[in-house]
Design a protein around this motif. Structure first.
Motif, PDB file in Angstrom:
ATOM      1  N   VAL A  25      50.334 116.219 100.184  1.00  0.00           N
ATOM      2  CA  VAL A  25      50.046 115.012  99.414  1.00  0.00           C
ATOM      3  C   VAL A  25      48.549 114.689  99.475  1.00  0.00           C
ATOM      4  N   LYS A  26      47.978 114.746 100.662  1.00  0.00           N
ATOM      5  CA  LYS A  26      46.550 114.451 100.810  1.00  0.00           C
ATOM      6  C   LYS A  26      45.697 115.481 100.066  1.00  0.00           C
ATOM      7  N   GLN A  27      46.098 116.741 100.128  1.00  0.00           N
ATOM      8  CA  GLN A  27      45.359 117.789  99.431  1.00  0.00           C
ATOM      9  C   GLN A  27      45.341 117.543  97.923  1.00  0.00           C
ATOM     10  N   LEU A  28      46.481 117.163  97.369  1.00  0.00           N
ATOM     11  CA  LEU A  28      46.556 116.935  95.927  1.00  0.00           C
ATOM     12  C   LEU A  28      45.761 115.703  95.516  1.00  0.00           C
ATOM     13  N   ARG A  29      45.772 114.679  96.351  1.00  0.00           N
ATOM     14  CA  ARG A  29      44.985 113.484  96.036  1.00  0.00           C
ATOM     15  C   ARG A  29      43.491 113.831  96.009  1.00  0.00           C
ATOM     16  N   ARG A  30      43.042 114.562  97.029  1.00  0.00           N
ATOM     17  CA  ARG A  30      41.628 114.958  97.050  1.00  0.00           C
ATOM     18  C   ARG A  30      41.278 115.792  95.825  1.00  0.00           C
ATOM     19  N   LEU A  31      42.190 116.669  95.422  1.00  0.00           N
ATOM     20  CA  LEU A  31      41.958 117.503  94.252  1.00  0.00           C
ATOM     21  C   LEU A  31      41.743 116.658  93.004  1.00  0.00           C
ATOM     22  N   LEU A  32      42.622 115.675  92.791  1.00  0.00           N
ATOM     23  CA  LEU A  32      42.512 114.844  91.597  1.00  0.00           C
ATOM     24  C   LEU A  32      41.265 113.961  91.624  1.00  0.00           C
ATOM     25  N   VAL A  33      40.933 113.441  92.806  1.00  0.00           N
ATOM     26  CA  VAL A  33      39.779 112.543  92.914  1.00  0.00           C
ATOM     27  C   VAL A  33      38.467 113.315  92.861  1.00  0.00           C
ATOM     28  N   ASN A  34      38.365 114.361  93.668  1.00  0.00           N
ATOM     29  CA  ASN A  34      37.079 115.063  93.809  1.00  0.00           C
ATOM     30  C   ASN A  34      36.799 116.047  92.681  1.00  0.00           C
ATOM     31  N   ASP A  35      37.824 116.785  92.273  1.00  0.00           N
ATOM     32  CA  ASP A  35      37.609 117.832  91.272  1.00  0.00           C
ATOM     33  C   ASP A  35      37.836 117.357  89.846  1.00  0.00           C
ATOM     34  N   HIS A  36      38.681 116.343  89.682  1.00  0.00           N
ATOM     35  CA  HIS A  36      39.021 115.916  88.323  1.00  0.00           C
ATOM     36  C   HIS A  36      38.669 114.455  88.058  1.00  0.00           C
TER      37      HIS A  36
END
Length: 273
Positions: free
Chosen positions: A242-253
Motif C-alpha cells: 500500500v505504501k509503495q503504491l501511494r509513493r508511486l502515485l504521488v512521486n511519479d505521477h
C-alpha cells in the motif's frame, strides 16, 4: 436513551459458505443485528474470539451494559497475553438488518492465524462477538475511510483482505462515475468473488507478485493521467504494498496526497489487531 456508536453484538454462526479456494463467508445471525447500521463501504468492524479454553478475559466486554469500545479495549491491552482474547478487524461483506444477519468474508491460509483457523472450523451455532456500528447512535459512521468527495474518476486497489470493501463500494457506485479496479490475488477464483455491478467499472485482476502490481499501476497511470482534477484513489491491503503504491502515485505521477486514501490492513510477518 443514548446509544454507543460501536456496541458489542452477540451473534451465532448461521451458515458457512466456501466462496473460493481461499475465501470463506461466515453468515452471522442474532436479534441484536437488527440494529447493525448498514453503512457498508469500507467501514471497519471487529470480531472477538473466545480464548483457547473458552470464554473471555476480564476486560468488561460482557458487562451489561458493556463499556464503550475505548474503555474495554484499554483494559484488554493491560491484560497478560494469555488472558487477551484475539481481536481482528474486518469489513462486513453483507448487512441485512431486517433479517438480523451480517456476512464476514475470511481469507484462509494453511497454516493460518487464529481468525483463519476459527473460520475453517466454524459450524452453525458457534458464538462470536462482533463490535460494529449501531444504527440507533447519533453518529455511527466511524471507520469509513472511502471519501471520494466530488471525484468522478476513482481507482480502487486491494488484495483479498480488501475485496469486501471494494465490493461494497462498487455496489453503491454512481453510474456517472468511472471506476478502475485492481484486484490482487494469487488465484483468479478468489478475485472473481468481486464482480462488476454497474456501468463504467473496469476490472483488472492481477497477481500480487513482488513489484508486479506497482508495474501494472504505473502503466495504467501513464495512460490515465490521474493527476488531473476529479481523481481519487483508494488503496488497501498489505502495508508495504500500500505504501509503495501511494509513493508511486504521488512521486511519479504527481497525484495530490489528499486525493489518496490508503490503509494497511495487514503487515507481512506480523499479526495485527
Amino acid at each position: 436513551m443514548t446509544y454507543t456508536p460501536f456496541p458489542v453484538f452477540h451473534t451465532c454462526v448461521e451458515a458457512v459458505t466456501q466462496l473460493s479456494p481461499h475465501i470463506i463467508r461466515i453468515t452471522l445471525a442474532g436479534p441484536q443485528l437488527r440494529n447493525y447500521a448498514a453503512h457498508g463501504l469500507d467501514q471497519r468492524m471487529k470480531i472477538v474470539l473466545e480464548l483457547p479454553e473458552g470464554g473471555y478475559g476480564d476486560f468488561g466486554i460482557l458487562d451489561d451494559p458493556p463499556p464503550g469500545l475505548n474503555q474495554w479495549y484499554a483494559k484488554w491491552r493491560m491484560l497478560p497475553a494469555d488472558q487477551r482474547n484475539t481481536i481482528r478487524t474486518f469489513t462486513a461483506s453483507g448487512i441485512r438488518p431486517a433479517q438480523e444477519e451480517i456476512d464476514i468474508d475470511f481469507v484462509v491460509h494453511n497454516p493460518g492465524g487464529p481468525a483463519s483457523q476459527w473460520a475453517q472450523q466454524a459450524t452453525p451455532g458457534d458464538r462470536l462477538l462482533v463490535v460494529g456500528p449501531d444504527s440507533r447512535a447519533e453518529d455511527s459512521t466511524g471507520g469509513i475511510d472511502f471519501r471520494p468527495g466530488a471525484a468522478k474518476r476513482i481507482l480502487l486497489v486491494g488484495d483479498e483482505t480488501a475485496f469486501p470493501a471494494i465490493r461494497n463500494i462498487l455496489t453503491k457506485s454512481q453510474p456517472e462515475t468511472q471506476y478502475h479496479v485492481f484486484l490482487a490475488s494469487e488465484m483468479v477464483q478468489d478475485a472473481q468473488t468481486v464482480q462488476q455491478t454497474g456501468p463504467n467499472q473496469y476490472m483488472h485482476r492481477v497477481t500480487p507478485a513482488d513489484g508486479q502490481l506497482a508495474v501494472d499501476i504505473h502503466e495504467w497511470a501513464l495512460a490515465q493521467q490521474p493527476a488531473t482534477p476529479g481523481f481519487y484513489a483508494w488503496i488497501a491491503g498489505e502495508s508495504g504494498v500500500v505504501k509503495q503504491l501511494r509513493r508511486l502515485l504521488v512521486n511519479d505521477h504527481h497525484v495530490p496526497r489528499e486525493a489518496i486514501t490508503f490503509s494497511g490492513y495487514w503487515k507481512r510477518g506480523r499479526a495485527e489487531h
